[in-house]
Design a protein around this motif. Sequence first.
Motif, PDB file in Angstrom:
ATOM      1  N   ASP A  31       0.445  -1.504   0.223  1.00 25.85           N
ATOM      2  CA  ASP A  31      -0.171  -0.004  -0.344  1.00 25.85           C
ATOM      3  C   ASP A  31       1.314   1.190  -0.338  1.00 25.85           C
ATOM      4  OD1 ASP A  31       0.583   0.577   2.859  1.00 25.85           O
ATOM      5  OD2 ASP A  31      -1.217  -0.388   3.993  1.00 25.85           O
ATOM      6  N   GLU A  32       0.138   2.477   0.053  1.00 29.02           N
ATOM      7  CA  GLU A  32       1.001   3.905  -0.066  1.00 29.02           C
ATOM      8  C   GLU A  32       2.178   3.856   1.174  1.00 29.02           C
ATOM      9  OE1 GLU A  32      -2.283   4.941   1.209  1.00 29.02           O
ATOM     10  OE2 GLU A  32      -2.271   3.005   0.610  1.00 29.02           O
ATOM     11  N   GLU A  33       2.052   2.806   1.958  1.00 30.43           N
ATOM     12  CA  GLU A  33       3.186   3.535   3.210  1.00 30.43           C
ATOM     13  C   GLU A  33       3.956   1.834   3.323  1.00 30.43           C
ATOM     14  OE1 GLU A  33       3.663   5.538   5.640  1.00 30.43           O
ATOM     15  OE2 GLU A  33       1.788   7.379   4.729  1.00 30.43           O
ATOM     16  N   THR A  34       3.662   0.755   2.831  1.00 32.12           N
ATOM     17  CA  THR A  34       3.985  -0.203   3.642  1.00 32.12           C
ATOM     18  C   THR A  34       4.604  -1.222   2.209  1.00 32.12           C
ATOM     19  OG1 THR A  34       2.408   0.263   4.993  1.00 32.12           O
ATOM     20  CG2 THR A  34       3.634  -2.580   5.064  1.00 32.12           C
ATOM     21  N   LEU A  35       5.148  -2.274   2.179  1.00 37.50           N
ATOM     22  CA  LEU A  35       5.542  -3.301   1.737  1.00 37.50           C
ATOM     23  C   LEU A  35       5.565  -4.718   2.252  1.00 37.50           C
ATOM     24  CD1 LEU A  35       6.142  -4.604  -2.043  1.00 37.50           C
ATOM     25  CD2 LEU A  35       8.552  -4.263  -0.642  1.00 37.50           C
ATOM     26  N   VAL A  50       6.638  -7.774   6.888  1.00 38.20           N
ATOM     27  CA  VAL A  50       6.464  -6.147   6.692  1.00 38.20           C
ATOM     28  C   VAL A  50       7.094  -5.415   6.680  1.00 38.20           C
ATOM     29  CG1 VAL A  50       3.839  -5.315   6.878  1.00 38.20           C
ATOM     30  CG2 VAL A  50       4.292  -7.592   7.105  1.00 38.20           C
ATOM     31  N   ILE A  51       7.203  -4.288   5.981  1.00 35.78           N
ATOM     32  CA  ILE A  51       8.134  -2.919   5.816  1.00 35.78           C
ATOM     33  C   ILE A  51       8.030  -2.428   5.307  1.00 35.78           C
ATOM     34  CG2 ILE A  51      10.453  -4.833   5.349  1.00 35.78           C
ATOM     35  CD1 ILE A  51      10.508  -3.219   2.955  1.00 35.78           C
ATOM     36  N   PRO A  52       7.760  -0.652   6.428  1.00 34.85           N
ATOM     37  CA  PRO A  52       7.669   0.394   6.095  1.00 34.85           C
ATOM     38  C   PRO A  52       8.268   1.088   5.012  1.00 34.85           C
ATOM     39  CG  PRO A  52       9.324   0.862   8.041  1.00 34.85           C
ATOM     40  CD  PRO A  52       8.496  -0.322   7.745  1.00 34.85           C
ATOM     41  N   LYS A  53       7.708   2.010   3.535  1.00 35.97           N
ATOM     42  CA  LYS A  53       8.701   2.299   2.817  1.00 35.97           C
ATOM     43  C   LYS A  53       9.586   3.394   3.277  1.00 35.97           C
ATOM     44  CE  LYS A  53       5.694   0.898  -0.747  1.00 35.97           C
ATOM     45  NZ  LYS A  53       4.182   1.000  -1.654  1.00 35.97           N
ATOM     46  N   GLU A  65       1.794   7.482  11.583  1.00 37.53           N
ATOM     47  CA  GLU A  65       1.395   6.775  10.894  1.00 37.53           C
ATOM     48  C   GLU A  65       1.710   5.661   9.926  1.00 37.53           C
ATOM     49  OE1 GLU A  65      -0.795   7.915   6.986  1.00 37.53           O
ATOM     50  OE2 GLU A  65      -0.027   9.526   7.365  1.00 37.53           O
ATOM     51  N   SER A  66       3.183   5.277   9.559  1.00 35.50           N
ATOM     52  CA  SER A  66       3.653   4.396   9.358  1.00 35.50           C
ATOM     53  C   SER A  66       3.609   3.500   9.899  1.00 35.50           C
ATOM     54  CB  SER A  66       4.754   4.833   8.156  1.00 35.50           C
ATOM     55  OG  SER A  66       5.667   5.502   8.821  1.00 35.50           O
ATOM     56  N   ARG A  67       3.900   3.822  11.217  1.00 42.96           N
ATOM     57  CA  ARG A  67       3.833   2.740  11.986  1.00 42.96           C
ATOM     58  C   ARG A  67       2.356   2.139  12.545  1.00 42.96           C
ATOM     59  NH1 ARG A  67       4.471   5.629  17.217  1.00 42.96           N
ATOM     60  NH2 ARG A  67       2.363   5.868  16.685  1.00 42.96           N
ATOM     61  N   LEU A  70       2.212   0.103   9.168  1.00 45.14           N
ATOM     62  CA  LEU A  70       2.449  -1.259   9.092  1.00 45.14           C
ATOM     63  C   LEU A  70       2.146  -2.968  10.591  1.00 45.14           C
ATOM     64  CD1 LEU A  70       5.582  -2.156   8.285  1.00 45.14           C
ATOM     65  CD2 LEU A  70       6.091  -1.779  10.863  1.00 45.14           C
ATOM     66  N   PHE A  71       1.371  -1.751  11.444  1.00 40.16           N
ATOM     67  CA  PHE A  71       0.465  -2.798  12.169  1.00 40.16           C
ATOM     68  C   PHE A  71      -0.853  -3.601  11.382  1.00 40.16           C
ATOM     69  CE2 PHE A  71       4.214  -1.821  14.813  1.00 40.16           C
ATOM     70  CZ  PHE A  71       4.488  -2.799  15.847  1.00 40.16           C
ATOM     71  N   ALA A  72      -1.118  -2.441  10.493  1.00 35.63           N
ATOM     72  CA  ALA A  72      -2.678  -3.023   9.985  1.00 35.63           C
ATOM     73  C   ALA A  72      -2.408  -3.825   9.360  1.00 35.63           C
ATOM     74  CB  ALA A  72      -3.128  -1.423   9.493  1.00 35.63           C
TER      75      ALA A  72
END
Length: 153
Positions: A31-35, A50-53, A65-67, A70-72
């Motif tokens: 998604d926009e924040e996460t891979l 699962v990583i933040p971009k 927000e990225s945190r 990430l958990f979501a």
Amino acid sequence: MTIMGDCIRDEHCVFCKILAGEIPAAKVYEDEETLAFLDIAPFNYGHTLVIPKRHCHGLSDMPGESRDRLFAAAALIAPVVLRVTGATGFNLLLNNGQAAGQEVPHAHLHIIPRFVDDKVLLNAPQKQYGDGEMAALQEKIQQRLAARQAAEN
Ligand code: 5GP
Ligand code: ZN
């Protein structure tokens, strides 16, 4: 560090290279924040990272927000990994810092599918608090947290 669009990138970081498409990875979600992609050396098949971009080392330097994303994302992906692998449980693991076993210095959550008696994780002996030690730590942590919350408001 360079800025790629909204992403801050570390040229030496293997996960930033995956994000930039310079290293292949078996991606399963984005998604926009996460891979999210499959770990190259899994504890069990289906072990997913699962990583933040945005490149950040751990929880403390990750924007809120990225945190949250990430958990979501991990909560979304984990049941699907279980379904596909037939695992009956999973560990959600974040190695934060070298002392905690973090090898790749780009924050990431491990989703590790688990099977009964798979012996994936070592069971370390658990400690016991001495007299008053638990209460002393409790107080220190409570005080620091209260001070932090007060500073944020
Ligand atoms: P850490 O010990 O930092 O929490 O975990 C890093 C994880 O990244 C390890 O489980 C390792 O197998 C995985 N890993 C390291 N390099 C690569 C890579 O190039 N591709 C993939 N898919 N996983 C990697
Ligand atoms: Zn990185």
